[in-house]
Design an enzyme around this catalytic site. Structure first.
Site, PDB file in Angstrom:
ATOM      1  CG  PHE A 145       6.314   6.233   0.038  1.00 28.57           C
ATOM      2  CD1 PHE A 145       6.391   6.449  -1.448  1.00 28.57           C
ATOM      3  CD2 PHE A 145       6.397   7.270   0.794  1.00 28.57           C
ATOM      4  CE1 PHE A 145       6.738   7.621  -1.939  1.00 28.57           C
ATOM      5  CE2 PHE A 145       6.930   8.563   0.352  1.00 28.57           C
ATOM      6  CZ  PHE A 145       7.031   8.769  -1.179  1.00 28.57           C
TER       7      PHE A 145
ATOM      8  CB  ALA B 265       5.084   6.532   5.117  1.00 25.42           C
ATOM      9  CD  GLU B 266      13.133   7.089   5.783  1.00 28.40           C
ATOM     10  OE1 GLU B 266      12.890   8.281   5.725  1.00 28.40           O
ATOM     11  OE2 GLU B 266      13.851   6.311   5.145  1.00 28.40           O
ATOM     12  CB  CYS B 267       8.322  11.098   5.298  1.00 32.21           C
ATOM     13  SG  CYS B 267       6.627  10.176   4.811  1.00 32.21           S
TER      14      CYS B 267
END
Length: 495
Positions: A215, A238-240
């Site tokens: 994501f 997750a790369e936010c």
């Protein structure tokens, strides 16, 4: 593949003009489930090809992307509004990552012997990394080729099939990427696309047939995706968001630092997760830096040097952050709240922004930058590390050793020295963050291993005489010999 049981459709729009770029189906949960089921069948075939056959096909895909580079970039421009040069650059970087993943998958993931240690001298120990099966990728709109392909390329090279849900703002780009892949791999549906809004992504994250979710997006959305994954214990990378800082030390090349800060903050209209949002400048070079920065910033033009704000709602976030900073005593040396003129935002440079302001602590995701004078690089680092995000960052210094020491103390997954965002263009370097910026890694060897599971095998080659220890037939003498051996190997010795 986009044929399914959808009952509705949606349009993708050019954010600069509002013109319809394309119409795409809103895939429902049943359609997503069908895609995942097809992907499961394709994954077994794709994994069975082995590293060499997959490498050949992925390199063919690379060649197809090169041949269609102009077509891809043109569609990115239409769906995001970014300049054609920026769209071309992200496609070029995507191609280099695909090449690296294809060429290095066997070396990173293939079976290899490992030392069993003296206690396991009678064993042959091997380690390899096996595919997960189906990887679900949920991609963003700001870099609709480079960012999702950072997961897709590495997942495919590791032997997985992929179901990709692109952003509803850039669905056409995702559909095109899958269409071009089918030219190289027509036999099975190894790379499929499902389009839709949030419910489509939720269905993908919650499907029990998915082995992992990759994501990219906001921290708040990542938490919702994690909740959907939790129902099936589906792992996730997750790369936010980010709130990346650039530190200018007293001996830095001020002109180069200002140029990098401006590009890092303003390119892609500031809609870059690893873009520069904060700058801390040691007081000895602060005035010189500000002269360089403001002169350059005043020459940058929204609509020419960068495109519109792709997501309309973001303009209000940008306006609020700038307004809050000014209300709290900041000074706008370039632009101000009047710079927000949807769908564009002109460059904004703010100084003396309080460290507890939303413009410093929250992701702005626009062409704005805050600059603060500090007494030392150490003070700058303290302020840099005080936010909850930890994605990337930058150090400008004339002393390579000192810059490296500072980079190591920065609470981020990546740091560039005397350049900006350069780590993203190095395929062998892992990409990802800490804290509210997420977890897990794409790119590089870590990115390949992210989409595989380690498999350990220990094979006994011969029994160890006098060391029967994993049997009910062992004797006290066997255990005594074991204790003597472990004492010899690991007991305290003189240094």
């Amino acid at each position: 593949m986009t044929t399914a049981t959808e009952q509705a459709a949606f349009d993708s729009l050019n954010p600069a003009t509002g013109a319809v770029v394309g119409t795409h189906p809103r895939h429902d949960a049943e359609a997503v489930q069908a895609a995942v089921r097809r992907a499961g069948e394709a994954a077994r075939w794709w994994a069975g090809l082995g590293f060499d056959a997959r490498k050949r096909r992925l390199l063919d895909y690379k060649a197809v992307l090169v041949a269609n580079l102009g077509r891809i970039a043109a569609l990115v421009r239409k769906e995001t509004g970014k300049p054609i040069g920026d769209a071309t650059l992200e496609t070029v970087l995507t191609i280099t990552h695909l090449d690296w993943a294809a060429r290095n998958a066997r070396k990173v993931l293939g079976p290899r012997r490992v030392s069993p240690g003296l206690l396991g001298a009678n064993l042959a120990a091997t380690l390899q990394y096996l595919p997960l099966g189906v990887v679900g990728v949920i991609g963003p709109w700001n870099y609709p080729v480079f960012t999702p392909m950072g997961s897709i390329s590495y997942a495919l090279a590791a032997g997985n099939a992929v179901v990709f849900k692109p952003s509803e703002l850039t669905p056409g780009v995702g559909v095109l990427l899958a269409e071009l892949f089918r030219r190289c791999v027509p036999e099975r549906e190894v790379f499929q696309v499902v389009t839709g809004l949030g419910e489509t992504g939720a269905a993908l994250a919650g499907d029990p047939g998915v082995g992992k979710i990759a994501f990219t997006g906001s921290t708040a959305t990542a938490k919702r995706v994690m909740a959907a994954c939790a129902a099936n214990l589906t792992p996730m990378v997750a790369e936010c968001g980010g709130k990346d800082a650039l530190i200018v030390d007293a001996d830095a090349d001020v002109a180069a630092a200002a140029d990098a800060a401006l590009w890092g903050a303003m390119s892609n209209a500031g809609q870059t997760c690893v873009g520069v949002e904060r700058v801390y400048v040691v007081e000895r070079v602060y005035d010189a830096f500000m002269r360089e920065l403001t002169e350059r910033a005043r020459a940058v033009r929204a609509g020419e040097d960068y495109g519109p704000i792709t997501m309309p709602a973001q303009t209000e976030v940008i306006r609020r952050h700038v307004g809050d900073a000014l209300a709290e005593g900041a000074t706008a040396v370039v632009g101000g709240t009047e710079s927000v003129r949807p769908p564009y935002v002109d460059p904004v440079v703010l100084t003396d922004v309080p460290e507890d302001s939303s413009a410093v602590r929250e992701e702005t995701f626009g062409p704005t930058i805050t600059v603060r004078k500090v007494a030392s690089a150490e003070e700058a680092m303290e302020k840099t590390n005080a936010v909850s995000y930890g994605l990337g960052g930058t150090i400008f210094s004339g002393d390579a050793r000192r810059a490296t020491e500072l980079a190591r103390t920065m609470l981020s997954g990546m740091t560039a020295i005397n350049s900006v965002i350069s780590f993203a263009g190095v395929p062998s370097l892992p990409f990802g963050g800490v804290g509210d910026s997420g977890f897990g890694r794409i790119h590089g060897a870590d990115g390949l291993r992210e989409f595989a599971r380690p498999k350990s095998i220990a094979r006994q080659r011969f029994p160890l005489p006098g060391m029967t220890i994993t049997s009910f037939s062992r004797t006290p003498a066997d255990m005594e010999r074991l204790v003597k051996l472990i004492t010899f190997l690991h007991g305290r010795r003189k240094r």
